[in-house]
Write an enzyme that holds these catalytic residues in place. Structure first.
Site, PDB file in Angstrom:
ATOM      1  N   GLY A 162       0.332  -1.251   0.346  1.00 26.26           N
ATOM      2  CA  GLY A 162      -0.282   0.084  -0.386  1.00 26.26           C
ATOM      3  C   GLY A 162       0.453   0.897  -0.327  1.00 26.26           C
ATOM      4  O   GLY A 162       0.486   2.325   0.779  1.00 26.26           O
ATOM      5  N   ARG A 192       1.002   5.563  -2.333  1.00 26.66           N
ATOM      6  CA  ARG A 192       0.341   7.024  -1.660  1.00 26.66           C
ATOM      7  C   ARG A 192       0.363   6.910   0.108  1.00 26.66           C
ATOM      8  O   ARG A 192       0.269   6.441   0.294  1.00 26.66           O
ATOM      9  CB  ARG A 192      -0.902   7.481  -2.067  1.00 26.66           C
ATOM     10  N   ASP A 222      -1.472  -7.654  -6.416  1.00 29.51           N
ATOM     11  CA  ASP A 222      -3.387  -7.808  -5.173  1.00 29.51           C
ATOM     12  C   ASP A 222      -2.699  -8.278  -3.506  1.00 29.51           C
ATOM     13  O   ASP A 222      -2.878 -10.129  -4.163  1.00 29.51           O
ATOM     14  CB  ASP A 222      -4.215  -8.675  -6.145  1.00 29.51           C
ATOM     15  N   VAL A 223      -2.662  -8.161  -2.735  1.00 22.87           N
ATOM     16  CA  VAL A 223      -1.579  -8.833  -1.550  1.00 22.87           C
ATOM     17  C   VAL A 223      -2.997 -10.004  -1.071  1.00 22.87           C
ATOM     18  O   VAL A 223      -2.349 -10.342  -0.609  1.00 22.87           O
ATOM     19  CB  VAL A 223      -1.557  -7.599  -0.345  1.00 22.87           C
ATOM     20  N   SER A 248      -4.693  -0.174  14.262  1.00 23.75           N
ATOM     21  CA  SER A 248      -5.638   1.047  14.350  1.00 23.75           C
ATOM     22  C   SER A 248      -6.063   0.795  15.647  1.00 23.75           C
ATOM     23  O   SER A 248      -6.499   0.832  15.580  1.00 23.75           O
ATOM     24  CB  SER A 248      -6.900   0.966  12.847  1.00 23.75           C
ATOM     25  N   TYR A 287     -13.527  -3.198   8.849  1.00 23.77           N
ATOM     26  CA  TYR A 287     -11.876  -2.775   9.435  1.00 23.77           C
ATOM     27  C   TYR A 287     -12.193  -3.322  10.945  1.00 23.77           C
ATOM     28  O   TYR A 287     -10.460  -2.834  11.092  1.00 23.77           O
ATOM     29  CB  TYR A 287     -12.458  -0.982   8.859  1.00 23.77           C
ATOM     30  N   ALA A 291     -10.562  -5.965  11.784  1.00 24.81           N
ATOM     31  CA  ALA A 291      -9.029  -6.115  10.936  1.00 24.81           C
ATOM     32  C   ALA A 291      -7.661  -5.738  11.564  1.00 24.81           C
ATOM     33  O   ALA A 291      -7.497  -6.198  11.577  1.00 24.81           O
ATOM     34  CB  ALA A 291      -9.539  -6.170   9.412  1.00 24.81           C
ATOM     35  N   LYS A 292      -8.214  -4.265  12.235  1.00 30.60           N
ATOM     36  CA  LYS A 292      -7.155  -3.920  13.263  1.00 30.60           C
ATOM     37  C   LYS A 292      -6.924  -5.240  14.238  1.00 30.60           C
ATOM     38  O   LYS A 292      -6.194  -4.670  14.971  1.00 30.60           O
ATOM     39  CB  LYS A 292      -7.799  -2.889  12.667  1.00 30.60           C
TER      40      LYS A 292
END
Length: 253
Positions: A13, A16, A63-64, A142, A154, A157-158
């Site tokens: 990723g 940017r 694509d990871v 996160s 999210y 996942a984090k």
């Protein structure tokens, strides 16, 4: 490693935002950097910046969440830059919604990029770390791992990234490999700007509100995370492993 040879780092990723800042910092630290993102052409600016500063970098498209694509990418990196011994799992997406509105596709997409991607990339790179008897793994978590309204996918996942990190530290420590996670607070990026747009407020107003609630009275920037990665992959951080570092401007999310 302490033998003075140039080490190879892979940052996912990295086209940017936070990933680009990390890649540039590692380039300035002396690493040869594989700048990995979904679209190889999108990595051009990051690669150019590293090379302009005197570093070595390679743009890699993958694509990871795709096992074969990750294996091919790591083989290419090892062939063109050298065996990678540092991996920063930064690739991520958001598909925010309240639970009753969240689709299975949105759940799976976030899990696949964050967790499956980190698993696949780390698994592919770890063999080079084990061979070298040295390695550094940094996973991006996160503050949302503690829970955040509208981010069931999210947040899960984090939080999973933290459990993965601690397990990697236990399994790979005997080979001289450390694994740590960074849990950023609010970082000003294109992703958080999109959140402001979704909420119907200007980005400046959004940042001002967050800054007023943050003990250091500012929002984070990608370089804040890059500095922390720089420490965690250093030789001096060899006794730091299995930790989650909250880079959030204060002790509370």
């Amino acid at each position: 490693m302490a033998d003075g040879t140039r080490q190879v780092a892979v940052v996912s990723g990295a086209a940017r935002g936070i990933g680009a800042a990390i890649a540039k910092r590692l380039g300035s630290d002396g690493f040869a950097v594989a700048v990995l993102d979904l679209d190889e052409s999108s990595c051009a600016d990051t690669v150019s910046a590293i090379r302009a500063a005197g570093g070595e970098a390679l743009a890699v498209g993958a694509d990871v969440s795709d096992e074969a694509a990750v294996a091919t990418a790591v083989d290419r990196i090892a062939g063109e830059l050298g065996p990678p011994t540092v991996v920063v799992n930064n690739a991520g997406i958001t598909r925010d919604n309240l639970l009753f509105k969240m689709s299975v596709d949105d759940w799976d997409a976030v899990m696949n990029v964050h967790l499956r991607g980190a698993f696949l990339l780390t698994r592919a790179v770890q063999k080079h770390m084990v061979d070298a008897r040295w390695g550094r793994i940094v996973n991006l978590s996160s503050i949302s791992a503690l829970g955040n309204r509208g981010q069931a996918n999210y947040s899960a996942a984090k939080a999973g990234m933290q459990g993965l990190t601690k397990t990697l530290a236990l399994e790979l420590g005997q080979f001289g490999v450390t694994a740590n996670a960074i849990a950023p607070g609010f970082i000003a990026t294109e992703m958080t700007e999109a959140t402001a747009q979704r909420l119907g407020v200007s980005f400046d107003e959004f940042k001002a509100t967050i800054a007023a609630e943050t003990p250091v009275r500012r929002v984070g920037v990608p370089d804040d995370i890059a500095h922390t990665v720089s420490f965690l992959v250093s030789e001096g951080a060899g006794y730091v492993s299995g930790q989650v570092i909250y880079v959030a401007g204060g002790p509370k999310a």
